[in-house]
Design a protein around this motif. Structure first.
Motif, PDB file in Angstrom:
ATOM      1  N   GLY A 239       5.353   3.739   2.288  1.00 16.84           N
ATOM      2  CA  GLY A 239       4.012   3.270   2.274  1.00 16.84           C
ATOM      3  C   GLY A 239       4.620   2.248   3.495  1.00 16.84           C
ATOM      4  O   GLY A 239       5.631   2.026   3.758  1.00 16.84           O
TER       5      GLY A 239
ATOM      6  N   ASN B  69      -2.626  12.984  -2.374  1.00 19.26           N
ATOM      7  CA  ASN B  69      -2.492  11.146  -1.511  1.00 19.26           C
ATOM      8  C   ASN B  69      -2.986  10.163  -2.443  1.00 19.26           C
ATOM      9  O   ASN B  69      -3.496   9.402  -1.580  1.00 19.26           O
ATOM     10  N   GLN B  70      -2.930  10.331  -3.899  1.00 20.27           N
ATOM     11  CA  GLN B  70      -3.337   9.171  -4.316  1.00 20.27           C
ATOM     12  C   GLN B  70      -2.724   7.741  -3.386  1.00 20.27           C
ATOM     13  O   GLN B  70      -1.189   7.880  -3.212  1.00 20.27           O
ATOM     14  N   LEU B  71      -3.142   6.287  -3.729  1.00 21.92           N
ATOM     15  CA  LEU B  71      -2.982   5.245  -3.111  1.00 21.92           C
ATOM     16  C   LEU B  71      -2.836   4.315  -4.573  1.00 21.92           C
ATOM     17  O   LEU B  71      -3.396   4.090  -4.954  1.00 21.92           O
ATOM     18  N   ARG B  72      -2.100   3.622  -4.618  1.00 20.31           N
ATOM     19  CA  ARG B  72      -1.377   2.601  -5.118  1.00 20.31           C
ATOM     20  C   ARG B  72      -1.412   0.718  -4.895  1.00 20.31           C
ATOM     21  O   ARG B  72      -0.595   1.155  -2.895  1.00 20.31           O
ATOM     22  N   TYR B  73      -2.243  -0.099  -4.287  1.00 15.11           N
ATOM     23  CA  TYR B  73      -2.325  -1.853  -4.347  1.00 15.11           C
ATOM     24  C   TYR B  73      -1.841  -2.129  -4.907  1.00 15.11           C
ATOM     25  O   TYR B  73      -2.221  -2.438  -6.314  1.00 15.11           O
TER      26      TYR B  73
ATOM     27  N   PRO C  60       5.601   6.038  -5.985  1.00 16.91           N
ATOM     28  CA  PRO C  60       5.311   6.885  -4.424  1.00 16.91           C
ATOM     29  C   PRO C  60       6.136   7.488  -3.614  1.00 16.91           C
ATOM     30  O   PRO C  60       7.760   7.757  -3.745  1.00 16.91           O
TER      31      PRO C  60
ATOM     32  N   PHE D 224       1.180  -1.485  -0.544  1.00 16.79           N
ATOM     33  CA  PHE D 224      -0.214  -0.006   0.134  1.00 16.79           C
ATOM     34  C   PHE D 224       0.753   0.978   0.337  1.00 16.79           C
ATOM     35  O   PHE D 224       1.543   1.549   1.447  1.00 16.79           O
ATOM     36  N   GLU D 225       0.803   2.246  -1.078  1.00 16.06           N
ATOM     37  CA  GLU D 225       2.068   3.036  -1.442  1.00 16.06           C
ATOM     38  C   GLU D 225       0.810   4.185  -1.555  1.00 16.06           C
ATOM     39  O   GLU D 225       0.025   4.303  -2.105  1.00 16.06           O
ATOM     40  N   VAL D 226       1.631   5.915  -0.977  1.00 14.04           N
ATOM     41  CA  VAL D 226       0.765   6.696  -1.014  1.00 14.04           C
ATOM     42  C   VAL D 226       1.746   7.388  -2.222  1.00 14.04           C
ATOM     43  O   VAL D 226       3.391   7.552  -1.803  1.00 14.04           O
TER      44      VAL D 226
END
Length: 273
Positions: free
Chosen positions: A256, A59-63, A253, A52-54
């Motif tokens: 995370g 503050n977009q989140l990438r999973y 990112p 889980f990275e920001v």
């Protein structure tokens, strides 16, 4: 994605119980933990990463869900081959603007190492090759190229410490003519301290240096790990890492958290005939 999940499930169901093998070999939890931290050990295993990275843009989140099945093959009393396949499913990839980016599969990576069966004074080495296949379902999730290149591994283990370094260089040789050529290096150093109860502390980096675009990604990961038994049948391992990006693209990112569950499927040993 359904085929990927079904293949992963079939592999798990078709393996032997690792706990039975572990009982026969009388390995301690510390021994198992050290074997997990050796990429060319004789362990069938499937690490499943949940990252889980920001990023900076709203503050977009990438999973990222990444599976890395590791399969060893014994050639003879002196040599073995270890293969590692890596495929990721990415959701809400950064795209540098408001809103979500693409969601889908990344490129498939397969790496193989030829290494000695037995370490010399705790030192392990491996040499091999790595291939990238353009399986990404979106242009932002992959290179669109077939790549190949050499891989090298050096590892020193003591009763408590593991010092490792994995190097890889990749060049594109085929693929979409509309996509730029690929040349990148992957550098993965790590240091780990393991206790006899299977608990570990680690520091590592999985850096990528893109020689074409001059965009480099340098993360630092600080984490803990623990080997544990799951009832009477399974043995597993959990890693919990914090991630800080020392360097990343503007749309990449910044920090995370990663949770990795490793299924230990089987331990094999060479039996001289």
């Amino acid at each position: 994605m359904k085929k990927f999940i079904l293949s992963l499930t079939a592999l798990c169901l078709s393996t032997y119980s690792f706990a039975q093998e572990e009982k026969k070999a009388q390995h301690s939890l510390g021994d198992i933990a050290r074997a997990i931290k050796n990429p060319v050990s004789l362990l069938y295993r499937i690490p499943v990463h949940n990252d889980f990275e920001v990023g900076d843009v709203d503050n977009q989140l990438r999973y990222t869900l990444k599976a890395e099945p590791v399969v060893p093959f014994i050639l003879n009393a002196n040599w073995k081959i270890n293969t590692r396949s890596t495929l990721s499913f990415v959701a809400n990839e950064y795209n540098g603007v408001e809103g979500n980016g693409p969601t889908g599969l990344s490129d498939l990576d397969i790496t193989g190492f030829l290494s000695p069966m037995h370490p010399a004074h705790g030192f392990v080495w491996g040499v091999g090759a790595a291939l990238d296949f353009p399986t990404a379902t979106n242009t932002l999730l992959g290179n669109g190229k077939w790549t190949a290149g050499p891989s090298l591994l050096g590892l020193k283990q003591t009763k408590s410490w593991t010092f490792g370094l994995l190097l890889r260089q990749a060049w594109s040789y085929a693929g979409s003519p509309d996509r730029p050529d690929v040349s990148y290096a992957f550098v993965n150093p790590w240091i780990d301290y393991t206790f006899e109860n299977g608990f570990g502390l680690k520091v590592e980096s999985e850096s990528t240096f893109d020689w074409k675009s001059d965009e480099h990604i340098i993360p630092l990961r600080f984490g803990t790990s623990q080997v544990f038994k799951m009832g009477k049948k399974w043995i597993g391992n959990i890693d919990l890492d914090g991630i800080y990006y020392v360097k990343a693209p503007d749309t990449g990112p910044k920090w995370g958290v990663s949770l990795t569950f490793t299924m230990l499927l089987k331990h094999i040993a060479y039996v001289k005939k």
